[in-house]
Design a protein around this motif. Structure first.
Motif, PDB file in Angstrom:
ATOM      1  N   ALA A 137       0.828  -1.208   0.000  1.00  0.00           N
ATOM      2  CA  ALA A 137       0.000   0.000   0.000  1.00  0.00           C
ATOM      3  C   ALA A 137       0.860   1.256   0.000  1.00  0.00           C
ATOM      4  N   PHE A 138       0.387   2.263  -0.703  1.00  0.00           N
ATOM      5  CA  PHE A 138       1.037   3.566  -0.732  1.00  0.00           C
ATOM      6  C   PHE A 138       0.119   4.529   0.020  1.00  0.00           C
ATOM      7  N   LEU A 139       0.443   4.800   1.278  1.00  0.00           N
ATOM      8  CA  LEU A 139      -0.422   5.625   2.121  1.00  0.00           C
ATOM      9  C   LEU A 139      -0.149   7.104   1.860  1.00  0.00           C
ATOM     10  N   TRP A 140      -0.486   7.519   0.652  1.00  0.00           N
ATOM     11  CA  TRP A 140      -0.146   8.858   0.180  1.00  0.00           C
ATOM     12  C   TRP A 140      -0.804   9.957   0.996  1.00  0.00           C
ATOM     13  N   TRP A 141      -1.976   9.686   1.577  1.00  0.00           N
ATOM     14  CA  TRP A 141      -2.666  10.722   2.340  1.00  0.00           C
ATOM     15  C   TRP A 141      -1.900  11.101   3.601  1.00  0.00           C
ATOM     16  N   PHE A 142      -1.171  10.157   4.183  1.00  0.00           N
ATOM     17  CA  PHE A 142      -0.317  10.469   5.320  1.00  0.00           C
ATOM     18  C   PHE A 142       0.954  11.192   4.866  1.00  0.00           C
ATOM     19  N   ILE A 143       1.505  10.745   3.738  1.00  0.00           N
ATOM     20  CA  ILE A 143       2.720  11.379   3.212  1.00  0.00           C
ATOM     21  C   ILE A 143       2.433  12.819   2.805  1.00  0.00           C
ATOM     22  N   LEU A 144       1.294  13.024   2.131  1.00  0.00           N
ATOM     23  CA  LEU A 144       0.900  14.383   1.736  1.00  0.00           C
ATOM     24  C   LEU A 144       0.708  15.264   2.967  1.00  0.00           C
ATOM     25  N   GLU A 145       0.084  14.730   3.987  1.00  0.00           N
ATOM     26  CA  GLU A 145      -0.111  15.487   5.221  1.00  0.00           C
ATOM     27  C   GLU A 145       1.234  15.885   5.824  1.00  0.00           C
ATOM     28  N   ASP A 146       2.181  14.961   5.846  1.00  0.00           N
ATOM     29  CA  ASP A 146       3.499  15.234   6.401  1.00  0.00           C
ATOM     30  C   ASP A 146       4.217  16.328   5.608  1.00  0.00           C
ATOM     31  N   ILE A 147       4.115  16.267   4.284  1.00  0.00           N
ATOM     32  CA  ILE A 147       4.734  17.288   3.436  1.00  0.00           C
ATOM     33  C   ILE A 147       4.137  18.660   3.727  1.00  0.00           C
ATOM     34  N   ILE A 148       2.828  18.731   3.801  1.00  0.00           N
ATOM     35  CA  ILE A 148       2.145  20.010   4.021  1.00  0.00           C
ATOM     36  C   ILE A 148       2.432  20.565   5.409  1.00  0.00           C
ATOM     37  N   LEU A 149       2.447  19.704   6.411  1.00  0.00           N
ATOM     38  CA  LEU A 149       2.719  20.161   7.776  1.00  0.00           C
ATOM     39  C   LEU A 149       4.127  20.729   7.918  1.00  0.00           C
ATOM     40  N   ASN A 150       5.034  20.264   7.080  1.00  0.00           N
ATOM     41  CA  ASN A 150       6.428  20.678   7.207  1.00  0.00           C
ATOM     42  C   ASN A 150       6.865  21.739   6.199  1.00  0.00           C
ATOM     43  N   ASN A 151       5.893  22.324   5.479  1.00  0.00           N
ATOM     44  CA  ASN A 151       6.219  23.365   4.512  1.00  0.00           C
ATOM     45  C   ASN A 151       5.190  24.488   4.583  1.00  0.00           C
ATOM     46  N   SER A 152       5.640  25.706   4.301  1.00  0.00           N
ATOM     47  CA  SER A 152       4.737  26.862   4.330  1.00  0.00           C
ATOM     48  C   SER A 152       4.078  27.118   2.978  1.00  0.00           C
ATOM     49  N   SER A 153       4.520  26.409   1.955  1.00  0.00           N
ATOM     50  CA  SER A 153       3.876  26.453   0.648  1.00  0.00           C
ATOM     51  C   SER A 153       4.184  25.153  -0.081  1.00  0.00           C
ATOM     52  N   ILE A 154       3.323  24.797  -1.014  1.00  0.00           N
ATOM     53  CA  ILE A 154       3.497  23.571  -1.781  1.00  0.00           C
ATOM     54  C   ILE A 154       3.476  23.922  -3.259  1.00  0.00           C
ATOM     55  N   LYS A 155       4.514  23.506  -3.967  1.00  0.00           N
ATOM     56  CA  LYS A 155       4.592  23.759  -5.405  1.00  0.00           C
ATOM     57  C   LYS A 155       4.513  22.435  -6.160  1.00  0.00           C
ATOM     58  N   LEU A 156       3.507  22.318  -7.029  1.00  0.00           N
ATOM     59  CA  LEU A 156       3.370  21.132  -7.867  1.00  0.00           C
ATOM     60  C   LEU A 156       4.224  21.290  -9.124  1.00  0.00           C
ATOM     61  N   SER A 157       4.523  20.174  -9.770  1.00  0.00           N
ATOM     62  CA  SER A 157       5.375  20.204 -10.956  1.00  0.00           C
ATOM     63  C   SER A 157       4.716  20.918 -12.128  1.00  0.00           C
ATOM     64  N   ASN A 158       3.390  21.082 -12.066  1.00  0.00           N
ATOM     65  CA  ASN A 158       2.699  21.817 -13.135  1.00  0.00           C
ATOM     66  C   ASN A 158       2.746  23.329 -12.922  1.00  0.00           C
TER      67      ASN A 158
END
Length: 322
Positions: A137-158
């Motif tokens: 399983a790829f628990l992406w919802w937890f990974i995404l949460e961790d990324i967002i909690l540890n950054n003040s902005s999120i930049k997608l590749s698009n």
């Protein structure tokens, strides 16, 4: 006098409540109809630091037990098999029913939820996506949460940039990125995830053994006469994003693996994500072709009717204490 008429009468007597507000009170009152399939995911204590979209997948053990005790006065708790029999018979049940279902196959289903259901002798179903016990399983919802909690902005590749300076913004960003991911995912969701979030680590710091049921756990749960193990695909893919052949294989592979591991038929199914964006007539037909008795959505609320109800598009209502 019907229950609805009684509610209207009570609302009219509320001092200082204007007609429009009375109407709002009435609209918020949802009649139980014939009953409800409740959708849960996790049952465990809440984490105040976590983001609401993930925390909303939880109910606390204390809430679940209180809910069962309260509802027992007016409702009958039934299994998915019993629900299918009720719908097929066309006979109106004497009391409204509640059917509890839990999606995905989280470890806390065994640790917290099962003991409560067993204690109160309440039937329950767990829809297992087999990538959980397979440990793929790829628990992406937890990974995404961790990324967002540890950054003040999120930049997608698009090139899209989301602000995440405070908790409100972080939660809004989580939902926005989730939407982009689901809209762009094909057969390899993990590749889509890391392609869109290319500036962030590929390291998965989450221990699947902590979060997901093992095959031994599932076998233990399945041994209880109160527990129904249902299918939930192999990889928890959004079926509408797959072509017909891949979508069929996603359902059948998960179902077959569960049957092989448990040594008995698996005849109930839950669509991954389960909203109108992921499920329609094509998916209903695929579920039926796979030989299940019932298939559930993630929306729809209470049963307003039973006669003519589509067994492969059963409504559910999310149970939450937040």
């Amino acid at each position: 006098m019907s229950t609805v008429q009684k509610i209207k009468k009570i609302i009219k007597k509320i001092p200082g409540v204007k007609p429009l507000l009375r109407l709002r009170y009435f609209l918020r009152y949802e009649r139980p109809g014939f009953g409800t399939i409740y959708m849960l995911h996790r049952v465990c204590p809440h984490d105040p630091k976590a983001l609401h979209p993930n925390e909303n997948l939880k109910v606390s053990p204390e809430f679940l037990e209180r809910f069962i005790i309260k509802k027992r006065k007016r409702y009958d708790f039934i299994s998915l098999d019993s629900l299918a029999e009720i719908i097929n018979s066309g006979i109106k049940p004497k009391r409204p029913f509640i059917c509890f279902t839990l999606d995905d196959g989280y470890k806390d289903n065994l640790e917290y939820a099962a003991p409560i259901f067993e204690k109160h002798k309440v039937p329950y179903a767990i829809y297992v996506t087999t990538c959980f016990p397979d440990r793929t399983a790829f628990l992406w919802w937890f990974i995404l949460e961790d990324i967002i909690l540890n950054n003040s902005s999120i930049k997608l590749s698009n090139g899209t940039i989301f602000s995440a300076k405070n908790k409100d913004e972080k939660e809004e960003t989580f939902l926005a990125v989730r939407t982009v991911l689901l809209e762009n995912s094909k057969t390899d969701f993990k590749e889509t995830f890391y392609s869109l979030l290319a500036d962030y680590t590929r390291q998965n710091s989450f221990d699947l053994n902590t979060y997901a049921l093992s095959w031994e756990d599932i076998t233990t749960l399945a041994a209880s006469p109160l527990c129904t193990i249902g299918a939930h695909t192999k990889n928890h893919a959004a079926l509408s994003k797959l072509d017909k052949t891949f979508a069929f294989e996603e359902i059948m592979q998960g179902k077959n693996e569960l049957e092989n591991k448990l040594g008995k038929p698996v005849v109930h199914f839950a669509y991954p994500y389960g909203s109108a964006a992921e499920v329609s007539e094509r998916e209903y037909a695929l579920a039926k072709k796979c030989g299940v008795k019932t298939a559930v959505l993630s929306y729809g609320g209470n049963f307003k009717r039973l006669h003519g109800c589509n067994l492969f598009a059963l409504p559910r209502k999310m149970l939450t204490d937040l």
